[in-house]
Design a protein around this motif. Structure first.
Motif, PDB file in Angstrom:
ATOM      1  N   UNK A 158       1.101  -1.429  -0.125  1.00 56.92           N
ATOM      2  CA  UNK A 158      -0.115   0.042   0.155  1.00 56.92           C
ATOM      3  C   UNK A 158       1.727   1.693  -0.126  1.00 56.92           C
ATOM      4  N   UNK A 159       2.023   1.221   0.165  1.00 54.20           N
ATOM      5  CA  UNK A 159       2.709   2.602   0.478  1.00 54.20           C
ATOM      6  C   UNK A 159       4.239   2.106  -0.600  1.00 54.20           C
ATOM      7  N   UNK A 160       3.747   0.805  -1.705  1.00 57.57           N
ATOM      8  CA  UNK A 160       4.825   1.060  -2.242  1.00 57.57           C
ATOM      9  C   UNK A 160       6.028   0.223  -2.310  1.00 57.57           C
ATOM     10  N   UNK A 161       7.016   0.488  -3.171  1.00 61.78           N
ATOM     11  CA  UNK A 161       8.585  -0.545  -3.177  1.00 61.78           C
ATOM     12  C   UNK A 161       9.956   0.311  -3.062  1.00 61.78           C
ATOM     13  N   UNK A 162      10.353   0.621  -1.933  1.00 53.64           N
ATOM     14  CA  UNK A 162      11.205   1.609  -1.962  1.00 53.64           C
ATOM     15  C   UNK A 162      13.025   0.587  -2.244  1.00 53.64           C
ATOM     16  N   UNK A 163      14.030   0.935  -2.570  1.00 54.46           N
ATOM     17  CA  UNK A 163      14.966   0.811  -2.622  1.00 54.46           C
ATOM     18  C   UNK A 163      16.127   0.860  -2.445  1.00 54.46           C
ATOM     19  N   UNK A 164      17.478   0.469  -1.432  1.00 49.85           N
ATOM     20  CA  UNK A 164      18.846   1.491  -1.254  1.00 49.85           C
ATOM     21  C   UNK A 164      20.188   0.523  -2.635  1.00 49.85           C
ATOM     22  N   UNK A 165      19.921   2.076  -2.902  1.00 48.20           N
ATOM     23  CA  UNK A 165      21.118   1.981  -3.839  1.00 48.20           C
ATOM     24  C   UNK A 165      22.675   2.559  -4.071  1.00 48.20           C
ATOM     25  N   UNK A 166      23.727   2.278  -3.825  1.00 44.20           N
ATOM     26  CA  UNK A 166      25.213   2.662  -3.977  1.00 44.20           C
ATOM     27  C   UNK A 166      25.416   3.549  -3.971  1.00 44.20           C
ATOM     28  N   UNK A 167      24.843   4.723  -4.486  1.00 45.37           N
ATOM     29  CA  UNK A 167      25.117   6.016  -5.205  1.00 45.37           C
ATOM     30  C   UNK A 167      24.425   6.959  -4.568  1.00 45.37           C
ATOM     31  N   UNK A 168      25.092   8.494  -5.526  1.00 46.99           N
ATOM     32  CA  UNK A 168      24.051  10.279  -5.872  1.00 46.99           C
ATOM     33  C   UNK A 168      23.171   9.619  -6.736  1.00 46.99           C
ATOM     34  N   UNK A 169      22.601   9.063  -6.458  1.00 46.31           N
ATOM     35  CA  UNK A 169      21.606   8.867  -7.653  1.00 46.31           C
ATOM     36  C   UNK A 169      21.090  11.034  -7.886  1.00 46.31           C
ATOM     37  N   UNK A 170      21.175  10.552  -9.102  1.00 53.48           N
ATOM     38  CA  UNK A 170      20.972  10.169 -10.523  1.00 53.48           C
ATOM     39  C   UNK A 170      21.791   9.583 -10.770  1.00 53.48           C
ATOM     40  N   UNK A 171      22.827   9.776 -10.524  1.00 57.45           N
ATOM     41  CA  UNK A 171      24.333   9.095 -11.433  1.00 57.45           C
ATOM     42  C   UNK A 171      24.431   8.036 -10.851  1.00 57.45           C
ATOM     43  N   UNK A 172      24.563   7.180 -11.726  1.00 56.76           N
ATOM     44  CA  UNK A 172      25.447   6.388 -11.268  1.00 56.76           C
ATOM     45  C   UNK A 172      24.262   5.235 -10.832  1.00 56.76           C
ATOM     46  N   UNK A 173      23.329   4.842 -12.304  1.00 60.06           N
ATOM     47  CA  UNK A 173      22.206   3.784 -12.126  1.00 60.06           C
ATOM     48  C   UNK A 173      22.803   3.299 -12.266  1.00 60.06           C
ATOM     49  N   UNK A 174      22.158   1.861 -11.770  1.00 59.00           N
ATOM     50  CA  UNK A 174      22.934   0.634 -13.068  1.00 59.00           C
ATOM     51  C   UNK A 174      23.264  -0.629 -11.451  1.00 59.00           C
ATOM     52  N   UNK A 175      24.047  -1.775 -11.764  1.00 60.88           N
ATOM     53  CA  UNK A 175      23.812  -2.938 -11.040  1.00 60.88           C
ATOM     54  C   UNK A 175      25.662  -2.435 -10.140  1.00 60.88           C
ATOM     55  N   UNK A 176      26.056  -1.909 -10.459  1.00 61.15           N
ATOM     56  CA  UNK A 176      27.588  -1.510  -9.793  1.00 61.15           C
ATOM     57  C   UNK A 176      28.317  -0.717  -9.475  1.00 61.15           C
ATOM     58  N   UNK A 177      27.246   0.336  -8.930  1.00 57.76           N
ATOM     59  CA  UNK A 177      27.800   1.417  -8.883  1.00 57.76           C
ATOM     60  C   UNK A 177      28.858   2.139  -8.079  1.00 57.76           C
ATOM     61  N   UNK A 178      29.355   0.889  -7.869  1.00 56.98           N
ATOM     62  CA  UNK A 178      31.080   1.377  -6.626  1.00 56.98           C
ATOM     63  C   UNK A 178      31.818   0.912  -8.063  1.00 56.98           C
ATOM     64  N   UNK A 179      31.883   0.396  -8.458  1.00 49.48           N
ATOM     65  CA  UNK A 179      33.244  -0.201  -9.352  1.00 49.48           C
ATOM     66  C   UNK A 179      33.211   1.018  -9.811  1.00 49.48           C
ATOM     67  N   UNK A 180      31.934   2.108 -10.927  1.00 49.34           N
ATOM     68  CA  UNK A 180      32.018   3.165 -11.409  1.00 49.34           C
ATOM     69  C   UNK A 180      32.378   4.168 -11.041  1.00 49.34           C
ATOM     70  N   UNK A 181      32.179   4.463 -10.280  1.00 46.17           N
ATOM     71  CA  UNK A 181      32.923   4.788  -9.070  1.00 46.17           C
ATOM     72  C   UNK A 181      34.595   5.171  -8.580  1.00 46.17           C
ATOM     73  N   UNK A 182      34.677   4.324  -8.771  1.00 50.09           N
ATOM     74  CA  UNK A 182      35.966   4.233  -8.852  1.00 50.09           C
ATOM     75  C   UNK A 182      36.851   4.400 -10.462  1.00 50.09           C
ATOM     76  N   UNK A 183      36.285   3.588 -11.074  1.00 48.34           N
ATOM     77  CA  UNK A 183      36.823   4.026 -12.608  1.00 48.34           C
ATOM     78  C   UNK A 183      36.745   4.884 -12.744  1.00 48.34           C
ATOM     79  N   UNK A 184      35.230   6.250 -12.504  1.00 49.72           N
ATOM     80  CA  UNK A 184      35.359   8.027 -13.130  1.00 49.72           C
ATOM     81  C   UNK A 184      36.545   8.549 -12.071  1.00 49.72           C
ATOM     82  N   UNK A 185      36.836   7.986 -10.839  1.00 51.63           N
ATOM     83  CA  UNK A 185      38.059   8.995  -9.893  1.00 51.63           C
ATOM     84  C   UNK A 185      36.970   9.447  -9.200  1.00 51.63           C
TER      85      UNK A 185
END
Length: 348
Positions: free
Chosen positions: A145-172
């Motif tokens: 009734x209150x919806x679905x919520x997700x925990x995502x390890x990035x500062x959305x809307x940046x680095x959406x997707x399945x492996x944001x921590x890898x890409x945080x390192x890759x992008x410096x």
């Protein structure tokens, strides 16, 4: 939003939550914090890997969309790039569920009517997700009734997707963070409910950074659950002009040309994602004996130090691009700016 989790646990009318997660180092801290905050987790849902589905086939048809995991089974991890699976040191969401007498369901087909009816029987206020390898369909998103919520390890809307921590390192990136957001059919795009920044210090590994994000995510998620329950949440839409999406890293994403990256960036990328089983491939431009440009490739498992300003000694009229370190498996490699000392695990 309430900040003290001990206060949250004392509130009446504990929210009923169905938790979606996996046997990985991200799901467990989030689930642990929910339980410690007085939130009623009435069921846990995990993807049905092949070995789990074979196990479930002993108690139901092999065509079933969802089955309940026997209480004695501890499944392994499912995501190749995370520290997954059960160990005594890291713990297990299934083992935690056993202690708390929470049913664990393994799902093969989230879109099936059988799955929806099974989850609907728990009458959840919310579905909370923290690392899940299947796309969750609209029929499930609309269930609580209150919806679905997700925990995502990035500062959305940046680095959406399945492996944001890898890409945080890759992008410096020098900072990342954790975001709790409503789930909508488009991946990682729902309105933001809570977000907090985490610094990325020099030398931190992806495993440790992921744990920091998960612990923060559990705290933020517990706050969001109670805020939604009591009508105190203030979601806001993501800025699509600032959005970015990255998929699973491919082999070429582990290959870096040293002279194209600054030393600090390269050092932190290697510290973040490389090890003996999955090294970074470092490409170095050098001059051969005839002065012709050639490339050398190093398999690098560890970065030992860096200097973001200094140059290597001269070779003729130009600074060297690579030189031996103190140990036989060490190299000092010139970058676009500065140098990095690395440990080689092999060559290509």
């Amino acid at each position: 939003m309430v900040a003290d989790l001990t206060e949250l646990a004392a509130l009446e009318d504990a929210p009923r939550v169905v938790f979606f997660g996996m046997e990985c180092s991200f799901s467990l801290p989030v689930l642990t914090t929910l339980l410690g905050s007085g939130i009623e987790v009435c069921a846990i849902v995990m993807p049905a890997a092949k070995d789990l589905f074979m196990l479930g086939s002993s108690i139901s048809s092999t065509n079933t969309a969802i089955f309940r995991l026997p209480a004695t089974h501890i499944p392994g991890g499912l995501l190749p790039m995370m520290q997954t699976g059960y160990t005594e040191e890291r713990g297990s969401i299934v083992r935690l569920a056993q202690r708390e007498h929470i049913p664990v369901w393994c799902v093969r087909n989230l879109a099936a009517q059988e799955t929806r009816e099974t989850l609907a029987s728990y009458q959840p206020d919310l579905i909370c997700v923290a690392c899940f390898s299947q796309v969750i369909p609209s029929g499930i998103l609309s269930l609580p009734r209150l919806g679905c919520v997700n925990v995502h390890p990035s500062l959305l809307p940046a680095l959406r997707g399945p492996e944001p921590i890898f890409w945080a390192f890759h992008k410096g990136c020098m900072i990342t963070g954790t975001t709790v957001h409503f789930m909508v059919p488009k991946l990682d795009s729902g309105a933001i409910l809570a977000q907090e920044v985490i610094a990325i210090p020099d030398g931190i590994s992806a495993t440790v950074l992921e744990e920091h994000c998960a612990h923060l995510g559990g705290k933020l998620l517990a706050q969001v659950v109670f805020a939604l329950m009591h009508g105190h949440a203030h979601p806001y839409f993501q800025d699509e002009t600032q959005s970015s999406y990255q998929s699973y890293p491919q082999a070429e994403d582990y290959m870096v040309t040293a002279q194209e990256w600054e030393a600090r960036h390269l050092y932190n990328f290697i510290c973040g994602v490389a090890d003996d089983t999955l090294p970074v491939i470092l490409r170095v431009h050098i001059l051969d004996a005839d002065g012709a440009g050639v490339e050398r490739y190093l398999l690098v498992s560890e970065a030992l130090e860096y200097d973001n300003a200094a140059l290597l000694p001269l070779e003729g009229n130009d600074p060297a691009t690579i030189m031996r370190g103190e140990a036989s498996d060490e190299w000092i490699v010139a970058c676009r700016q500065g140098w990095v000392r690395v440990r080689e695990s092999g060559s290509v």
